[in-house]
Design an enzyme around this catalytic site. Structure first.
Site, PDB file in Angstrom:
ATOM      1  N   CYS A 107      24.012  56.886  57.913  1.00 25.02           N
ATOM      2  CA  CYS A 107      24.735  56.672  59.166  1.00 25.02           C
ATOM      3  C   CYS A 107      24.626  55.211  59.614  1.00 25.02           C
ATOM      4  O   CYS A 107      25.298  54.349  59.066  1.00 25.02           O
ATOM      5  CB  CYS A 107      24.254  57.647  60.222  1.00 25.02           C
ATOM      6  SG  CYS A 107      25.387  57.822  61.617  1.00 25.02           S
ATOM      7  N   HIS A 209      24.417  62.907  57.973  1.00 30.58           N
ATOM      8  CA  HIS A 209      22.956  62.975  58.094  1.00 30.58           C
ATOM      9  C   HIS A 209      22.394  64.021  57.122  1.00 30.58           C
ATOM     10  O   HIS A 209      22.166  65.174  57.506  1.00 30.58           O
ATOM     11  CB  HIS A 209      22.567  63.328  59.529  1.00 30.58           C
ATOM     12  CG  HIS A 209      22.640  62.172  60.466  1.00 30.58           C
ATOM     13  ND1 HIS A 209      21.549  61.381  60.765  1.00 30.58           N
ATOM     14  CD2 HIS A 209      23.675  61.654  61.159  1.00 30.58           C
ATOM     15  CE1 HIS A 209      21.912  60.430  61.610  1.00 30.58           C
ATOM     16  NE2 HIS A 209      23.199  60.565  61.854  1.00 30.58           N
ATOM     17  N   GLU A 211      19.459  64.446  56.044  1.00 32.03           N
ATOM     18  CA  GLU A 211      18.116  64.936  56.408  1.00 32.03           C
ATOM     19  C   GLU A 211      18.182  66.189  57.274  1.00 32.03           C
ATOM     20  O   GLU A 211      17.237  66.985  57.304  1.00 32.03           O
ATOM     21  CB  GLU A 211      17.315  63.834  57.102  1.00 32.03           C
ATOM     22  CG  GLU A 211      17.616  63.604  58.567  1.00 32.03           C
ATOM     23  CD  GLU A 211      18.925  62.846  58.835  1.00 32.03           C
ATOM     24  OE1 GLU A 211      19.280  62.663  60.023  1.00 32.03           O
ATOM     25  OE2 GLU A 211      19.583  62.435  57.865  1.00 32.03           O
TER      26      GLU A 211
END
Length: 235
Positions: A107, A209, A211
């Site tokens: 990002c 994202h 994660e």
């Protein structure tokens, strides 16, 4: 062989708390076999020492990049600016590209790379694509949406296909690609979701994202696994 040391950039300190990295990034690096090391925004002077010991770096998301770094504009919704973080991460990104250290840019991290390579960003993504479900603006929760990945990209091989669903939490995003930057993934509304960089095969850079989904999505964890493989080869 020792597990690779992986630097993670951090959010700036605030009232009542210090420099920090969201735990999802840390867990994804640990699952992949890396040892996380937090990199606070303390200025360019620390970078040479960091790179002397690190095997790889994650440029994490979160917070806007000052518009003056790419076009000098302004927008009332620009949020959570930190000149110290911008300066540190911009210098770090240049150094990572120069020394070819394995890098996962997420990002804001992707946007930093695009900026140092001479590209520009949208100041406020909803002004461009509207208040689309695919691109939620903080503090609303990120949401799953479809991403199309170029079949001839390295990213497609890591993700195991050319169509995936990923979580976004966008505010800024690439407007004009920088020198040597090749877009390789797009959301339904045309927003660039990933890039590859000429002469930088050691860089994985995505706008979404990973994660947030990596714990239960092997294709998203694969991005962290690839970083650790590249970083282990450095040892």
């Amino acid at each position: 062989m020792k597990p690779p040391l992986i630097g993670l950039t951090t959010y700036p300190a605030g009232q009542g708390y210090g420099y920090h990295t969201p735990v999802d990034y840390v867990h994804a690096v640990v699952r992949a076999g890396g040892v996380p090391v937090l990199l606070p925004p303390v200025g360019e002077s620390a970078i040479e020492r960091w790179l002397a010991v690190l095997d790889g770096v994650v440029l994490i998301g979160g917070g806007d990049i000052a518009p003056a770094l790419f076009d000098g504009g302004a927008h009332p919704t620009i949020y959570n600016l930190s000149a110290e973080r911008d300066d540190t991460e911009t210098a770090l990104a240049r150094s990572l590209l120069a020394c070819k250290l394995p890098t996962l840019a997420i990002c804001r991290g992707l946007q930093i790379l695009n900026t140092v390579l001479g590209g520009s960003l949208h100041l406020h993504l909803p002004d461009v694509v509207g208040e689309a479900v695919a691109h939620r603006v903080p503090p609303r929760d990120p949401t799953l949406h479809s991403v199309r990945v170029a079949g001839d990209s390295c990213l497609a091989s890591l993700l195991g296909g050319t169509q995936i669903s990923s979580k976004s939490w966008h505010h800024q995003a690439i407007d004009r690609a920088g020198d040597g930057v090749r877009p390789v993934a797009w959301a339904e509304d045309g927003v660039i979701e990933a890039i590859e960089i000429d002469d930088a095969p050691q860089v994985i850079a995505v706008q979404w994202h990973p994660e947030l989904s990596a714990a239960d999505d092997s294709s998203q964890q694969a991005l962290f696994d690839a970083l650790i493989r590249m970083s282990s080869n450095k040892n």
